[in-house]
Enzyme design. Sequence first.
Site, PDB file in Angstrom:
ATOM      1  CE  LYS A  89     -57.333  -2.210  17.579  1.00  4.96           C
ATOM      2  NZ  LYS A  89     -56.816  -1.089  16.748  1.00  4.96           N
ATOM      3  CE1 TYR A 146     -60.071  -2.523  12.376  1.00  5.15           C
ATOM      4  CE2 TYR A 146     -59.050  -4.670  12.534  1.00  5.15           C
ATOM      5  CZ  TYR A 146     -59.377  -3.465  13.110  1.00  5.15           C
ATOM      6  OH  TYR A 146     -59.024  -3.178  14.403  1.00  5.15           O
ATOM      7  CG  ASN A 173     -54.960   1.712  18.365  1.00  5.17           C
ATOM      8  OD1 ASN A 173     -55.351   0.548  18.346  1.00  5.17           O
ATOM      9  ND2 ASN A 173     -55.377   2.623  17.496  1.00  5.17           N
ATOM     10  CD  GLU A 222     -67.181  -2.657  14.323  1.00  5.94           C
ATOM     11  OE1 GLU A 222     -67.161  -2.451  15.560  1.00  5.94           O
ATOM     12  OE2 GLU A 222     -66.649  -1.873  13.500  1.00  5.94           O
TER      13      GLU A 222
HETATM   14  P1  DAT Z   1     -59.957   3.572  15.177  1.00 12.44           P
HETATM   15  O1  DAT Z   1     -59.415   2.255  15.678  1.00 12.44           O
HETATM   16  O2  DAT Z   1     -59.544   4.706  16.053  1.00 12.44           O
HETATM   17  O3  DAT Z   1     -61.432   3.535  14.875  1.00 12.44           O
HETATM   18  P2  DAT Z   1     -59.531   3.370  12.304  1.00 12.44           P
HETATM   19  O4  DAT Z   1     -60.815   2.608  12.249  1.00 12.44           O
HETATM   20  O5  DAT Z   1     -59.395   4.559  11.411  1.00 12.44           O
HETATM   21  O6  DAT Z   1     -59.201   3.857  13.790  1.00 12.44           O
HETATM   22  O7  DAT Z   1     -58.325   2.393  11.939  1.00 12.44           O
HETATM   23  C1  DAT Z   1     -58.282   1.051  12.420  1.00 12.44           C
HETATM   24  C2  DAT Z   1     -56.911   0.794  12.997  1.00 12.44           C
HETATM   25  O8  DAT Z   1     -55.931   0.859  11.960  1.00 12.44           O
HETATM   26  C3  DAT Z   1     -56.469   1.817  14.027  1.00 12.44           C
HETATM   27  O9  DAT Z   1     -56.917   1.505  15.328  1.00 12.44           O
HETATM   28  C4  DAT Z   1     -54.984   1.771  13.903  1.00 12.44           C
HETATM   29  C5  DAT Z   1     -54.743   1.505  12.437  1.00 12.44           C
HETATM   30  N1  DAT Z   1     -54.543   2.745  11.663  1.00 12.44           N
HETATM   31  C6  DAT Z   1     -55.496   3.643  11.308  1.00 12.44           C
HETATM   32  N2  DAT Z   1     -54.992   4.653  10.569  1.00 12.44           N
HETATM   33  C7  DAT Z   1     -53.664   4.376  10.447  1.00 12.44           C
HETATM   34  C8  DAT Z   1     -52.575   5.028   9.795  1.00 12.44           C
HETATM   35  N3  DAT Z   1     -52.741   6.173   9.121  1.00 12.44           N
HETATM   36  N4  DAT Z   1     -51.346   4.474   9.891  1.00 12.44           N
HETATM   37  C9  DAT Z   1     -51.153   3.315  10.556  1.00 12.44           C
HETATM   38  N5  DAT Z   1     -52.143   2.637  11.178  1.00 12.44           N
HETATM   39  C10 DAT Z   1     -53.377   3.160  11.140  1.00 12.44           C
END
Ligand code: DAT
Length: 144
Positions: free
Chosen positions: A14, A54, A121, A135
């Site tokens: 990212k 997303y 992250n 994807e």
């Molecule tokens: P991951 O990247 O671990 O698969 P995800 O698909 O649930 O997590 O979410 C995509 C990204 O969005 C994630 O890397 C960071 C952000 N994110 C997810 N949940 C969040 C939250 N509750 N608050 C803030 N950012 C969040």
Amino acid sequence: MNSQKIERTLVLVKPDGVRRSLVGEVVSRIETKGYVVVGLKMITPTREILEKHYAEHAGKPFYEPLLEFMLSGPIVAMIAEGNRVIEGFRKLAGTTDPTTAEPGTIRGDLARDQGTKVVQNIVHGSDSPESAAREIAIFFPELS
Ligand code: DAT
Ligand code: MG
């Protein structure tokens, strides 16, 4: 556990990872684990591409901040290959929240809460074979 299940997964470094020059570190962790990087490119994604990628998060409170963050600079898209690489890369990445991600993981070692609306992250990794196929087609349309 030993059955052959060669998979491909989509990994993104990212904008925070690219800004901090952690591309090599991420590639190194993937390769040191024994997976093979079979595609890699740096891109400046469009909003349209990110909306597709997303789509599952549309409408969530962090969705707009997530798109803005992902549009804030170049990213590196990779395809990693190997037996059970989808699960394996998710383990290497660590859990979503970098504050509590285990030390030893990419997120646990290299990221922390920056107080932003969206969690920054370092990496994305596909979470299932269906997500990986979807994807990879978004970021590497030339392969399909
Ligand atoms: P991951 O990247 O671990 O698969 P995800 O698909 O649930 O997590 O979410 C995509 C990204 O969005 C994630 O890397 C960071 C952000 N994110 C997810 N949940 C969040 C939250 N509750 N608050 C803030 N950012 C969040
Ligand atoms: Mg996810």
